[in-house]
Design an enzyme around this catalytic site. Sequence first.
Site, PDB file in Angstrom:
ATOM      1  N   HIS A  62       0.816  -1.211   0.000  1.00 58.10           N
ATOM      2  CA  HIS A  62       0.000   0.000   0.000  1.00 58.10           C
ATOM      3  C   HIS A  62       0.854   1.267   0.000  1.00 58.10           C
ATOM      4  CE1 HIS A  62      -2.828  -2.760   2.438  1.00 58.10           C
ATOM      5  NE2 HIS A  62      -3.036  -2.927   1.149  1.00 58.10           N
ATOM      6  N   LYS A  72       5.660   6.499   7.520  1.00 59.04           N
ATOM      7  CA  LYS A  72       5.149   5.634   8.577  1.00 59.04           C
ATOM      8  C   LYS A  72       6.285   5.168   9.479  1.00 59.04           C
ATOM      9  CE  LYS A  72       1.748   3.584   5.442  1.00 59.04           C
ATOM     10  NZ  LYS A  72       1.348   2.337   4.769  1.00 59.04           N
ATOM     11  N   TYR A 132       1.346   1.157  13.527  1.00 59.41           N
ATOM     12  CA  TYR A 132       2.112   2.140  12.774  1.00 59.41           C
ATOM     13  C   TYR A 132       1.546   3.533  12.962  1.00 59.41           C
ATOM     14  CZ  TYR A 132      -1.423   1.148   9.115  1.00 59.41           C
ATOM     15  OH  TYR A 132      -2.588   0.940   8.424  1.00 59.41           O
ATOM     16  N   ASP A 169      -6.100  -6.312  -1.812  1.00 60.45           N
ATOM     17  CA  ASP A 169      -4.705  -6.693  -2.031  1.00 60.45           C
ATOM     18  C   ASP A 169      -4.564  -7.717  -3.160  1.00 60.45           C
ATOM     19  OD1 ASP A 169      -4.100  -4.914  -0.048  1.00 60.45           O
ATOM     20  OD2 ASP A 169      -3.741  -6.427   1.488  1.00 60.45           O
TER      21      ASP A 169
END
Length: 184
Positions: A62, A72, A132, A169
């Site tokens: 992603h 991140k 995250y 995904d």
Amino acid sequence: MKVIETGFKDLWVIEPKVFGDSRGYFFEAFNAMEFKRNTELAPEFVQQNQSKSGKNVLRGMHLQVGSAAQAKLVRIIQGSVLDVVVDLRKEEPTFGQYYAIELNAENQKSLFVPRGMAHGFLTLKDETIFTYSCDNYYNPKAELTLRYDDPEILIDWPTQNDLKLSVKDQAGLDLDKVLKKMYG
């Protein structure tokens, strides 16, 4: 806290100093002042996310693009993952290459992922809790998903059998389509 270079611009492994005794342990998961001193980067995190997954769950690859791009800071609270990033920054010598590292509850390492990289992970243990922090808010209209098995990148996942992927995904785009959406 030790900040370790990866060979990719602004992609850093953070290894905390863990203080343990008979009661358990303590460590600083992130220290902005130390991170800036070591990297010259000063991310301001505005959102924190967490997921829990069983073994062989693959989430990724992603990224968010344009003004919604995100850096991140990723780490594991419980369990273990193979964490993977793909450099999609055309101006970098590592463009099109990937970096992989095992993050787990034992090594307590974190990975700082800069904007412009696709990110994903494969859980290696059941009951894996992944967290995250992001320096920008999630924007579903700016999200892209790169194929986890893109034939140009050839990520070496430890297993290709029994992978559990979301519909999103499974429908990841080839590298050339992602780059067209990013750069026109």
